[in-house]
Scaffold this motif. Sequence first.
Motif, PDB file in Angstrom:
ATOM      1  N   GLY A  68     125.588   9.001 -37.836  1.00  0.00           N
ATOM      2  CA  GLY A  68     125.794  10.015 -38.867  1.00  0.00           C
ATOM      3  C   GLY A  68     124.920   9.835 -40.090  1.00  0.00           C
ATOM      4  O   GLY A  68     124.919  10.706 -40.974  1.00  0.00           O
ATOM      5  N   ASN A  69     124.175   8.747 -40.182  1.00  0.00           N
ATOM      6  CA  ASN A  69     123.284   8.501 -41.321  1.00  0.00           C
ATOM      7  C   ASN A  69     121.843   8.831 -40.939  1.00  0.00           C
ATOM      8  O   ASN A  69     121.341   8.364 -39.916  1.00  0.00           O
ATOM      9  N   THR A  70     121.170   9.628 -41.778  1.00  0.00           N
ATOM     10  CA  THR A  70     119.794  10.049 -41.505  1.00  0.00           C
ATOM     11  C   THR A  70     118.833   9.343 -42.441  1.00  0.00           C
ATOM     12  O   THR A  70     119.067   9.293 -43.660  1.00  0.00           O
ATOM     13  N   GLN A  71     117.758   8.813 -41.870  1.00  0.00           N
ATOM     14  CA  GLN A  71     116.712   8.164 -42.647  1.00  0.00           C
ATOM     15  C   GLN A  71     115.355   8.718 -42.217  1.00  0.00           C
ATOM     16  O   GLN A  71     115.052   8.756 -41.026  1.00  0.00           O
ATOM     17  N   THR A  72     114.548   9.178 -43.183  1.00  0.00           N
ATOM     18  CA  THR A  72     113.226   9.747 -42.904  1.00  0.00           C
ATOM     19  C   THR A  72     112.146   8.849 -43.478  1.00  0.00           C
ATOM     20  O   THR A  72     112.241   8.412 -44.631  1.00  0.00           O
ATOM     21  N   THR A  73     111.128   8.599 -42.680  1.00  0.00           N
ATOM     22  CA  THR A  73     109.970   7.813 -43.109  1.00  0.00           C
ATOM     23  C   THR A  73     108.732   8.684 -43.022  1.00  0.00           C
ATOM     24  O   THR A  73     108.499   9.333 -41.995  1.00  0.00           O
ATOM     25  N   ASN A  74     107.954   8.711 -44.087  1.00  0.00           N
ATOM     26  CA  ASN A  74     106.720   9.481 -44.098  1.00  0.00           C
ATOM     27  C   ASN A  74     105.525   8.579 -43.835  1.00  0.00           C
ATOM     28  O   ASN A  74     105.437   7.467 -44.364  1.00  0.00           O
ATOM     29  N   GLY A  75     104.607   9.066 -43.030  1.00  0.00           N
ATOM     30  CA  GLY A  75     103.426   8.290 -42.675  1.00  0.00           C
ATOM     31  C   GLY A  75     102.247   8.591 -43.577  1.00  0.00           C
ATOM     32  O   GLY A  75     102.329   9.407 -44.506  1.00  0.00           O
ATOM     33  N   GLU A  76     101.135   7.901 -43.299  1.00  0.00           N
ATOM     34  CA  GLU A  76      99.889   8.112 -44.022  1.00  0.00           C
ATOM     35  C   GLU A  76      98.769   8.291 -43.003  1.00  0.00           C
ATOM     36  O   GLU A  76      98.031   7.360 -42.696  1.00  0.00           O
ATOM     37  N   ALA A  77      98.653   9.505 -42.494  1.00  0.00           N
ATOM     38  CA  ALA A  77      97.629   9.770 -41.478  1.00  0.00           C
ATOM     39  C   ALA A  77      96.228   9.790 -42.073  1.00  0.00           C
ATOM     40  O   ALA A  77      95.244   9.518 -41.380  1.00  0.00           O
ATOM     41  N   GLY A  78      96.110  10.117 -43.352  1.00  0.00           N
ATOM     42  CA  GLY A  78      94.800  10.199 -43.984  1.00  0.00           C
ATOM     43  C   GLY A  78      94.059  11.463 -43.588  1.00  0.00           C
ATOM     44  O   GLY A  78      94.537  12.290 -42.818  1.00  0.00           O
ATOM     45  N   VAL A  79      92.864  11.623 -44.139  1.00  0.00           N
ATOM     46  CA  VAL A  79      92.049  12.810 -43.884  1.00  0.00           C
ATOM     47  C   VAL A  79      91.211  12.585 -42.630  1.00  0.00           C
ATOM     48  O   VAL A  79      90.488  11.592 -42.514  1.00  0.00           O
ATOM     49  N   ALA A  80      91.324  13.496 -41.695  1.00  0.00           N
ATOM     50  CA  ALA A  80      90.501  13.465 -40.486  1.00  0.00           C
ATOM     51  C   ALA A  80      89.305  14.394 -40.667  1.00  0.00           C
ATOM     52  O   ALA A  80      89.426  15.473 -41.230  1.00  0.00           O
ATOM     53  N   ILE A  81      88.146  13.953 -40.205  1.00  0.00           N
ATOM     54  CA  ILE A  81      86.922  14.737 -40.302  1.00  0.00           C
ATOM     55  C   ILE A  81      86.581  15.291 -38.923  1.00  0.00           C
ATOM     56  O   ILE A  81      86.485  14.543 -37.947  1.00  0.00           O
ATOM     57  N   ILE A  82      86.401  16.623 -38.843  1.00  0.00           N
ATOM     58  CA  ILE A  82      86.139  17.293 -37.572  1.00  0.00           C
ATOM     59  C   ILE A  82      84.823  18.066 -37.698  1.00  0.00           C
ATOM     60  O   ILE A  82      84.766  19.082 -38.395  1.00  0.00           O
ATOM     61  N   PRO A  83      83.768  17.619 -37.024  1.00  0.00           N
ATOM     62  CA  PRO A  83      82.480  18.304 -37.131  1.00  0.00           C
ATOM     63  C   PRO A  83      82.342  19.429 -36.110  1.00  0.00           C
ATOM     64  O   PRO A  83      83.032  19.459 -35.085  1.00  0.00           O
ATOM     65  N   ALA A  84      81.420  20.346 -36.375  1.00  0.00           N
ATOM     66  CA  ALA A  84      81.125  21.433 -35.440  1.00  0.00           C
ATOM     67  C   ALA A  84      79.696  21.908 -35.666  1.00  0.00           C
ATOM     68  O   ALA A  84      79.286  22.146 -36.806  1.00  0.00           O
ATOM     69  N   VAL A  85      78.949  22.043 -34.568  1.00  0.00           N
ATOM     70  CA  VAL A  85      77.581  22.540 -34.618  1.00  0.00           C
ATOM     71  C   VAL A  85      77.392  23.536 -33.479  1.00  0.00           C
ATOM     72  O   VAL A  85      77.840  23.299 -32.348  1.00  0.00           O
ATOM     73  N   GLY A  86      76.745  24.654 -33.760  1.00  0.00           N
ATOM     74  CA  GLY A  86      76.448  25.644 -32.730  1.00  0.00           C
ATOM     75  C   GLY A  86      75.057  26.219 -32.898  1.00  0.00           C
ATOM     76  O   GLY A  86      74.622  26.488 -34.022  1.00  0.00           O
ATOM     77  N   TRP A  87      74.359  26.378 -31.795  1.00  0.00           N
ATOM     78  CA  TRP A  87      73.018  26.985 -31.802  1.00  0.00           C
ATOM     79  C   TRP A  87      72.962  28.038 -30.712  1.00  0.00           C
ATOM     80  O   TRP A  87      73.364  27.792 -29.565  1.00  0.00           O
ATOM     81  N   VAL A  88      72.479  29.232 -31.070  1.00  0.00           N
ATOM     82  CA  VAL A  88      72.338  30.338 -30.113  1.00  0.00           C
ATOM     83  C   VAL A  88      70.965  30.966 -30.314  1.00  0.00           C
ATOM     84  O   VAL A  88      70.556  31.232 -31.457  1.00  0.00           O
ATOM     85  N   ASP A  89      70.269  31.231 -29.204  1.00  0.00           N
ATOM     86  CA  ASP A  89      68.941  31.838 -29.270  1.00  0.00           C
ATOM     87  C   ASP A  89      68.833  32.961 -28.242  1.00  0.00           C
ATOM     88  O   ASP A  89      69.067  32.734 -27.048  1.00  0.00           O
ATOM     89  N   HIS A  90      68.517  34.173 -28.724  1.00  0.00           N
ATOM     90  CA  HIS A  90      68.255  35.297 -27.835  1.00  0.00           C
ATOM     91  C   HIS A  90      66.812  35.195 -27.345  1.00  0.00           C
ATOM     92  O   HIS A  90      65.876  35.260 -28.151  1.00  0.00           O
ATOM     93  N   LEU A  91      66.624  35.003 -26.049  1.00  0.00           N
ATOM     94  CA  LEU A  91      65.279  34.860 -25.497  1.00  0.00           C
ATOM     95  C   LEU A  91      64.591  36.215 -25.487  1.00  0.00           C
ATOM     96  O   LEU A  91      64.988  37.124 -24.747  1.00  0.00           O
ATOM     97  N   GLU A  92      63.578  36.348 -26.320  1.00  0.00           N
ATOM     98  CA  GLU A  92      62.921  37.626 -26.536  1.00  0.00           C
ATOM     99  C   GLU A  92      62.334  38.175 -25.238  1.00  0.00           C
ATOM    100  O   GLU A  92      61.710  37.458 -24.457  1.00  0.00           O
ATOM    101  N   GLY A  93      62.596  39.468 -24.987  1.00  0.00           N
ATOM    102  CA  GLY A  93      62.060  40.132 -23.814  1.00  0.00           C
ATOM    103  C   GLY A  93      62.827  39.894 -22.541  1.00  0.00           C
ATOM    104  O   GLY A  93      62.411  40.334 -21.471  1.00  0.00           O
TER     105      GLY A  93
END
Length: 376
Positions: A68-93
């Motif tokens: 009947g007793n509730t105890q909550t603990t908060n964590g410290e996940a910290g900042v996650a870095i998520i990179p993303a790169v995209g390249w698209v080229d329309h082949l002329e003709g």
Amino acid sequence: MVHGQGIAVTGVGPVNRSMGGAGTAAPLDAIGALHWNPASISYLEQSEVSFGMEGLLADIGLSSTVGGNTQTTNGEAGVAIIPAVGWVDHLEGTPLTIGMGVYGIGGFRNNMPVDASNPLLASSPIFADAEIMQIAPTMSLRLGECWSIGVAPTITAARMQFDPLGPSAITPTSTVGSGNRVHWGGGIQGGIYYASPSCWRAGFTIKSTQWFEQFRFFTPSGVVRFDLDYPMILSSGLAYYGWDRWVFAADARYFDYANTQGFSDLGWQNVFAGAIGTQYQLNDLWKLRAGYNFNQNPIGSEDVYTNISSPLIQTHNIALGAGCLLTDGVELNLAYVYLVDSAVSGPAPSPPFGANDTISHNISAHSLVMGVQIRY
């Protein structure tokens, strides 16, 4: 840190993230188009290179209700870095468009301290960390004015660490924490895209399972092996371009966790997700975006304890974003995403806990995303 629809991201890059992840039928930048529908890159207005970087800060809480007793603990996940790169080229003709995407597609981090007042954390902390990156060389073929098809073999890399490693779905033995090297996998994705003369657009994509080599963890008692793959994902989308300055997009997705190695051991269920987004061209310099994403929870109440180190739950994401044209062909894009507080509860294992004792996870998160599009 929580990345998305279960372990999968809800979107990639600042443009797609600000649209709530809706992108199967609305190719607004190279990153989102490459990730959600390889066929859609044929309909990008110009060839382009896009760069994005996301910082995600999650607030994770672990609660126990014992006697009947509730105890909550908060964590410290910290900042996650998520990179993303995209390249698209329309082949002329030619009717061919080629591209390459490199981005984070999933992961999580949980970092909970020892807490003598919380029976779940009284004897040791909990730490878990996983990152999944994908490389997607892509080709799309335009079939006349209205249709295109696309395909992309996918190369996927994953790294993970757990402390303690067991007892868990990985090993039933009580084992101290262990990390591992980057493990590799692969699969394929294919898509189809339709752009009607009446301003409606539609897309469908299938992402195969990403089949990984067996994960290996070195422990004091030897090597622990675990089979874990990344799930098959089906995506369908609609978009409307008929109003001047506006784009409206909606996606529906299905994630096949229950039939994927590793996730079936964790008790994960198959889930559906939905995303909607809109973009408004304010003037020649500015674009405004907003989006919303809804996800079903893959973790049922009976499997909360099994997933104590990886509570990958979320239901609602709200996103806002903007794009600013810095100079001819160069656009700065920004996004903010808020994961509304999500929770799941279930019974604590008996023994050692009582029949009415419970465990609960609570998660919320904030993301800031920034990137640049360079069109040529």
